[in-house]
Scaffold this motif. Structure first.
Motif, PDB file in Angstrom:
ATOM      1  N   ARG A  38      59.697  81.532  31.469  1.00 21.62           N
ATOM      2  CA  ARG A  38      60.390  80.229  31.443  1.00 21.62           C
ATOM      3  C   ARG A  38      61.228  80.042  32.696  1.00 21.62           C
ATOM      4  O   ARG A  38      61.309  78.946  33.237  1.00 21.62           O
ATOM      5  N   SER A  39      61.859  81.108  33.148  1.00 25.07           N
ATOM      6  CA  SER A  39      62.669  81.036  34.359  1.00 25.07           C
ATOM      7  C   SER A  39      61.807  80.655  35.560  1.00 25.07           C
ATOM      8  O   SER A  39      62.210  79.856  36.408  1.00 25.07           O
ATOM      9  N   THR A  42      61.061  76.887  35.217  1.00 24.11           N
ATOM     10  CA  THR A  42      62.190  76.026  35.580  1.00 24.11           C
ATOM     11  C   THR A  42      62.405  76.034  37.089  1.00 24.11           C
ATOM     12  O   THR A  42      62.727  75.000  37.674  1.00 24.11           O
ATOM     13  N   THR A  46      62.142  72.725  39.523  1.00 21.03           N
ATOM     14  CA  THR A  46      63.210  72.381  40.459  1.00 21.03           C
ATOM     15  C   THR A  46      62.679  72.256  41.880  1.00 21.03           C
ATOM     16  O   THR A  46      63.059  71.336  42.612  1.00 21.03           O
ATOM     17  N   CYS A 111      59.772  77.650  23.063  1.00 25.15           N
ATOM     18  CA  CYS A 111      60.333  76.519  23.800  1.00 25.15           C
ATOM     19  C   CYS A 111      59.345  75.414  24.129  1.00 25.15           C
ATOM     20  O   CYS A 111      59.750  74.348  24.543  1.00 25.15           O
ATOM     21  N   LEU A 114      58.357  72.348  29.236  1.00 26.15           N
ATOM     22  CA  LEU A 114      59.645  71.978  29.830  1.00 26.15           C
ATOM     23  C   LEU A 114      59.467  70.741  30.695  1.00 26.15           C
ATOM     24  O   LEU A 114      58.442  70.591  31.361  1.00 26.15           O
ATOM     25  N   LEU A 116      61.445  67.717  33.448  1.00 25.11           N
ATOM     26  CA  LEU A 116      62.539  67.374  34.362  1.00 25.11           C
ATOM     27  C   LEU A 116      62.208  66.020  34.962  1.00 25.11           C
ATOM     28  O   LEU A 116      61.086  65.806  35.428  1.00 25.11           O
ATOM     29  N   ARG A 122      66.878  67.420  31.899  1.00 30.23           N
ATOM     30  CA  ARG A 122      65.982  68.474  31.452  1.00 30.23           C
ATOM     31  C   ARG A 122      65.604  68.222  30.006  1.00 30.23           C
ATOM     32  O   ARG A 122      66.389  67.666  29.243  1.00 30.23           O
ATOM     33  N   VAL A 131      67.350  72.091  24.359  1.00 31.46           N
ATOM     34  CA  VAL A 131      67.263  72.175  25.808  1.00 31.46           C
ATOM     35  C   VAL A 131      68.090  73.342  26.324  1.00 31.46           C
ATOM     36  O   VAL A 131      67.643  74.106  27.189  1.00 31.46           O
ATOM     37  N   CYS A 134      66.352  76.671  25.957  1.00 27.65           N
ATOM     38  CA  CYS A 134      65.136  76.878  26.756  1.00 27.65           C
ATOM     39  C   CYS A 134      65.375  76.840  28.259  1.00 27.65           C
ATOM     40  O   CYS A 134      64.624  77.422  29.023  1.00 27.65           O
ATOM     41  N   TRP A 135      66.364  76.101  28.698  1.00 24.86           N
ATOM     42  CA  TRP A 135      66.653  76.028  30.125  1.00 24.86           C
ATOM     43  C   TRP A 135      67.735  77.009  30.444  1.00 24.86           C
ATOM     44  O   TRP A 135      68.093  77.390  31.433  1.00 24.86           O
TER      45      TRP A 135
END
Length: 135
Positions: A38-39, A42, A46, A111, A114, A116, A122, A131, A134-135
């Motif tokens: 997940r990281s 994200t 971004t 999650c 995702l 954005l 988010r 959110v 998960c974020w």
């Protein structure tokens, strides 16, 4: 004469201890792996959002920003580990929404996908998770 080696009971105690450690460690490891995936998603969202904003600054529109990036509107940009793919949902002159779509979903991933958008909001889809979780 004295015998050398391990008795059956001693070996079974060691096997039981290893089993207990594995039963505790494996679920924790699975959560850690999912969190790292997940990281990565994200981070990819971004990075693409930054590309979109740089393009908007130069052209005053998000519509043409897809052609300047590594993918087009029909394609999805895979993350490095290929567990998520980044998609841009129909950018307009003033808006866009990026989605990190799960490619290889499993039961540890609570999650969903995702999102954005152009305002920096988010979100998560296909899940009951929040959110913040998960974020």
């Amino acid at each position: 004469m004295r015998q050398q080696g391990f008795s059956f009971i001693e070996i079974m105690v060691v096997v039981i201890i290893i089993g207990i450690i594995a039963a505790v460690a494996f679920p924790s490891y699975g959560r850690y792996v999912e969190q790292s995936r997940r990281s990565e998603a994200t981070s990819a969202l971004t990075n693409v959002a930054q590309q979109m904003e740089r393009c908007y600054t130069a052209t005053a529109s998000y519509q043409n920003c897809i052609a300047d990036s590594a993918f087009n509107a029909e394609d999805r940009l895979p993350t490095e580990s290929r567990f998520y793919e980044i998609a841009v949902d129909a950018p307009t002159t003033n808006t866009y929404t990026l989605t990190a779509v799960r490619v290889q979903a499993d039961n540890r991933n609570t999650c969903g996908n995702l999102t954005l958008n152009h305002q920096g909001r988010r979100g998560v889809t296909n899940t009951d998770s929040t959110v913040d979780a998960c974020w």
